[in-house]
Design a protein around this motif. Structure first.
Motif, PDB file in Angstrom:
ATOM      1  N   PHE A   1     -15.629  29.421  11.454  1.00  0.00           N
ATOM      2  CA  PHE A   1     -15.659  29.795  12.865  1.00  0.00           C
ATOM      3  C   PHE A   1     -17.072  29.689  13.426  1.00  0.00           C
ATOM      4  CE2 PHE A   1     -12.180  32.911  11.415  1.00  0.00           C
ATOM      5  CZ  PHE A   1     -11.256  31.879  11.374  1.00  0.00           C
ATOM      6  N   ILE A   2     -18.052  30.134  12.639  1.00  0.00           N
ATOM      7  CA  ILE A   2     -19.438  30.106  13.093  1.00  0.00           C
ATOM      8  C   ILE A   2     -19.899  28.676  13.341  1.00  0.00           C
ATOM      9  CG2 ILE A   2     -21.812  30.567  12.350  1.00  0.00           C
ATOM     10  CD1 ILE A   2     -20.744  33.089  10.964  1.00  0.00           C
ATOM     11  N   VAL A   3     -19.507  27.758  12.446  1.00  0.00           N
ATOM     12  CA  VAL A   3     -19.867  26.347  12.638  1.00  0.00           C
ATOM     13  C   VAL A   3     -19.304  25.829  13.952  1.00  0.00           C
ATOM     14  CG1 VAL A   3     -19.462  24.010  11.772  1.00  0.00           C
ATOM     15  CG2 VAL A   3     -20.134  25.820  10.197  1.00  0.00           C
ATOM     16  N   PHE A   4     -18.041  26.145  14.254  1.00  0.00           N
ATOM     17  CA  PHE A   4     -17.392  25.678  15.480  1.00  0.00           C
ATOM     18  C   PHE A   4     -18.072  26.283  16.711  1.00  0.00           C
ATOM     19  CE2 PHE A   4     -13.219  25.645  18.088  1.00  0.00           C
ATOM     20  CZ  PHE A   4     -13.607  24.492  18.732  1.00  0.00           C
ATOM     21  N   PHE A   5     -18.321  27.578  16.677  1.00  0.00           N
ATOM     22  CA  PHE A   5     -18.937  28.247  17.827  1.00  0.00           C
ATOM     23  C   PHE A   5     -20.335  27.698  18.099  1.00  0.00           C
ATOM     24  CE2 PHE A   5     -16.303  32.280  16.755  1.00  0.00           C
ATOM     25  CZ  PHE A   5     -15.177  31.668  17.302  1.00  0.00           C
ATOM     26  N   GLU A   6     -21.099  27.446  17.047  1.00  0.00           N
ATOM     27  CA  GLU A   6     -22.453  26.953  17.238  1.00  0.00           C
ATOM     28  C   GLU A   6     -22.464  25.543  17.802  1.00  0.00           C
ATOM     29  OE1 GLU A   6     -25.380  28.363  17.146  1.00  0.00           O
ATOM     30  OE2 GLU A   6     -24.422  30.283  16.723  1.00  0.00           O
ATOM     31  N   ARG A   7     -21.501  24.721  17.441  1.00  0.00           N
ATOM     32  CA  ARG A   7     -21.431  23.371  18.016  1.00  0.00           C
ATOM     33  C   ARG A   7     -21.144  23.458  19.523  1.00  0.00           C
ATOM     34  NH1 ARG A   7     -23.763  22.299  14.154  1.00  0.00           N
ATOM     35  NH2 ARG A   7     -23.197  20.926  12.424  1.00  0.00           N
ATOM     36  N   ILE A   8     -20.268  24.375  19.921  1.00  0.00           N
ATOM     37  CA  ILE A   8     -19.966  24.558  21.344  1.00  0.00           C
ATOM     38  C   ILE A   8     -21.209  25.043  22.081  1.00  0.00           C
ATOM     39  CG2 ILE A   8     -18.592  25.865  23.003  1.00  0.00           C
ATOM     40  CD1 ILE A   8     -16.370  25.985  20.894  1.00  0.00           C
ATOM     41  N   ARG A   9     -21.923  25.991  21.526  1.00  0.00           N
ATOM     42  CA  ARG A   9     -23.115  26.539  22.167  1.00  0.00           C
ATOM     43  C   ARG A   9     -24.223  25.498  22.264  1.00  0.00           C
ATOM     44  NH1 ARG A   9     -23.241  32.643  21.233  1.00  0.00           N
ATOM     45  NH2 ARG A   9     -25.400  32.474  20.516  1.00  0.00           N
ATOM     46  N   ASP A  10     -24.297  24.602  21.256  1.00  0.00           N
ATOM     47  CA  ASP A  10     -25.284  23.520  21.338  1.00  0.00           C
ATOM     48  C   ASP A  10     -25.012  22.609  22.532  1.00  0.00           C
ATOM     49  OD1 ASP A  10     -26.628  24.408  19.129  1.00  0.00           O
ATOM     50  OD2 ASP A  10     -25.669  23.018  17.716  1.00  0.00           O
ATOM     51  N   GLU A  11     -23.722  22.317  22.767  1.00  0.00           N
ATOM     52  CA  GLU A  11     -23.369  21.468  23.904  1.00  0.00           C
ATOM     53  C   GLU A  11     -23.695  22.167  25.223  1.00  0.00           C
ATOM     54  OE1 GLU A  11     -22.363  18.387  23.786  1.00  0.00           O
ATOM     55  OE2 GLU A  11     -22.402  18.361  21.589  1.00  0.00           O
ATOM     56  N   ILE A  12     -23.477  23.480  25.294  1.00  0.00           N
ATOM     57  CA  ILE A  12     -23.797  24.236  26.521  1.00  0.00           C
ATOM     58  C   ILE A  12     -25.311  24.235  26.752  1.00  0.00           C
ATOM     59  CG2 ILE A  12     -23.780  26.548  27.552  1.00  0.00           C
ATOM     60  CD1 ILE A  12     -21.075  26.980  26.249  1.00  0.00           C
ATOM     61  N   ARG A  13     -26.075  24.315  25.664  1.00  0.00           N
ATOM     62  CA  ARG A  13     -27.532  24.277  25.819  1.00  0.00           C
ATOM     63  C   ARG A  13     -28.001  22.945  26.390  1.00  0.00           C
ATOM     64  NH1 ARG A  13     -27.135  26.809  20.560  1.00  0.00           N
ATOM     65  NH2 ARG A  13     -27.759  29.013  20.686  1.00  0.00           N
ATOM     66  N   GLU A  14     -27.204  21.897  26.174  1.00  0.00           N
ATOM     67  CA  GLU A  14     -27.557  20.589  26.721  1.00  0.00           C
ATOM     68  C   GLU A  14     -27.196  20.463  28.194  1.00  0.00           C
ATOM     69  OE1 GLU A  14     -29.177  18.097  25.252  1.00  0.00           O
ATOM     70  OE2 GLU A  14     -29.457  19.373  23.485  1.00  0.00           O
TER      71      GLU A  14
END
Length: 533
Positions: free
Chosen positions: A409-422
């Protein structure tokens, strides 16, 4: 209520209690070298078969050291019966069949039975023909005549052999092998020089009763037995036997006598522990010192019979060293401690998710609950299906799996947050972040599953419970994140709470330090140069 009728996992011996039996191998005089790994492994295989015959699941039969075998049987099994089953030395004999008949209910439309034929190995294996009807010699005068012909010479007119034959004939007539209590005593404790009755299953799965003469060949007369796939004809899987020099002579004598009789008195029964495991017929004397048993065997059936024949040749007996009753009290205390540790770990994971991921923590917690429900359901179903039982190492494996699942779950959430940071909005971030997270999750879970599989293969006993549970929960992690977590995240991305980046959603662009939103702008048109005339 599950389809199997079980609503809770089956418990292992350390949680439910049971009986632990220690057996020590004792070789026959002058054959001390017989205690070796191959013979001990074959003995373990036979003992597992005996325990399984009691309807026991999650029994552990394994070697300890060079000459000990440990048998752990969970609570709910008749411990005295189990001791008699595993502690008795296996005795294998070849006895002539005097009469045989099916006992218990017969099927309305029975399938054709596969007859087993013994032939000389050097002459090949002919295709077996249907066994002639055995009912012609079942009762009355034919049985009496067979007993008279087979009885040992009486030392005196008052020896009472006629009374013994009449008693054995009456015992055979009343024998009902469809009853487990009858099978447990039929043929037990009879000397090899005496005629007896016995039970065995035919190819239709029906119990069959036998009237057998004195043993003509001993299991120790078998030098070697193997299951072989015969490619020369249509016989398929066969069992080959090689006899010792003494055994070859005895086998030639008995097969020569049997070949002159009509069915079923042209058959010999292979009797292990008082149970008939095969009853092939013969057409001629088998004088080559080796023989083949054929008759539409499956690979498993052929290997099982070969193992039994090999075990009968082992010059080993087993002495019961100790019998210990294991209570579930200690295991219950350890389970309670383990569950407390697991609950503390789970609580820390939940606190971390709530503090760091806020609203996203609800998705993770819901996914963990789904994973726990699936794990519990599968463990309950696998109990009656494959005999899986929950023990302390298995519970440990399930607790370790919490971290593996949370990591996905953490891996998935962090990928989403990385895209939002972009600078992207939530819905595109979910769809763009999923392929990257999916690859990472699959690689991580594959490594965990590979480690569990290797551990399951190279270990024995309770450690396999840990490996099995770890591998099972790793597979469930993939199922949950693909079929539940990702679809749920896609649905919630359309909700205002998450899509707008609420401060408690865990996806607040400002809190994440997002770049300004990406926007398309028109290119400035190139300046037009004036041309001079």
């Amino acid at each position: 209520m599950f389809v199997s009728g079980n609503t809770s996992p089956r418990l292992g011996i350390d949680l439910a209690g049971g009986t632990s039996i220690t057996l020590r191998a004792v070789p026959e005089r002058g054959q001390e070298s017989a205690i070796n790994k191959a013979n001990m492994d074959t003995a373990v295989s036979i003992m597992e078969r005996r325990v399984n015959g009691l309807g026991v699941s999650e029994a552990e039969v394994q070697t300890q050291g060079n000459d000990n075998i440990i048998v752990n049987i969970p609570k709910g099994t008749n411990s005295q019966q189990a001791r008699e089953q595993v502690g008795t030395t296996a005795k294998l004999y070849f006895r002539p069949v005097l009469a045989t008949d099916i006992t218990g209910a017969t099927p309305a439309d029975p399938s054709p039975s596969a007859s087993h034929e013994a032939t000389d190995k050097s002459t090949g294996t002919p295709t077996p023909s249907p066994t002639p009807s055995a009912t012609e010699t079942q009762q009355g005068r034919a049985v009496t005549d067979a007993l008279k012909a087979d009885a040992a010479p009486s030392p005196s007119p008052s020896s009472g052999s006629g009374d013994a034959n009449s008693k054995l004939q009456a015992q055979y007539a009343s024998l009902d092998c469809s009853k487990q209590s009858v099978r447990a005593t039929a043929g037990k404790g009879v000397l090899p020089t005496e005629a007896t009755v016995a039970c065995g299953k035919n190819s239709d799965g029906l119990w069959q009763k036998y009237l057998l003469g004195p043993a003509e060949v001993d299991g120790t007369d078998v030098k070697k037995a193997e299951a072989v796939y015969n490619t020369q004809n249509t016989a398929g899987w066969i069992v080959t036997m090689e006899f010792t020099s003494r055994g070859a002579k005895k086998f030639a004598d008995i097969t020569g006598k049997l070949a002159q009789n009509q069915s079923p008195q042209n058959q010999f029964a292979i009797v292990l522990d008082g149970e008939v495991v095969s009853d092939p017929y013969v057409r001629e004397a088998l004088t080559g010192g080796s023989a083949e048993i054929s008759g539409r065997f499956s690979q498993e059936q052929a290997q099982s019979l070969a193992n039994m024949l090999s075990y009968g040749a082992l010059p080993l007996t087993f002495k019961e060293d100790s019998v210990t009753t294991v209570t579930a009290a200690l295991g219950g205390e350890q389970l309670q401690a383990g569950l407390i540790a697991g609950a503390i770990g789970l609580a820390l994971v939940v606190i971390y998710l709530v503090v760091y991921y806020r609203g996203l923590a609800m998705i993770a917690i819901a996914s963990l609950m789904i994973s726990a429900m699936l794990t519990y359901t599968l463990m309950s179903l696998l109990g009656p299906a494959i005999g899986f039982a929950l023990n302390l190492p298995a519970v440990c494996g399930a607790i370790v799996a919490i971290g593996i699942t949370a990591d996905s779950f953490i891996v998935f959430f962090e990928r989403i947050r990385d895209e939002i940071r972009e600078g992207r909005s939530l819905r595109p971030s979910v769809e763009r972040g999923w392929p990257r997270a999916r690859r990472t999750v699959l690689v991580s879970d594959f490594v965990s599953f590979l480690a569990a599989a290797v551990l399951f293969v190279v270990t024995v006993g309770k450690v396999q419970g840990f490996a099995f549970t770890l591998g099972l929960t790793t597979l469930l992690d993939v199922v949950v994140i693909f079929l539940f977590t990702k679809p749920l995240m896609t649905i919630l991305a359309r909700r205002k709470f998450f899509a707008s980046g609420h401060s408690w959603s865990g996806l607040d662009p400002e809190r994440l330090g997002a770049k300004p939103p990406l926007r398309r702008t028109r290119r400035p048109s190139a300046p037009i140069e004036t041309k001079e005339a």
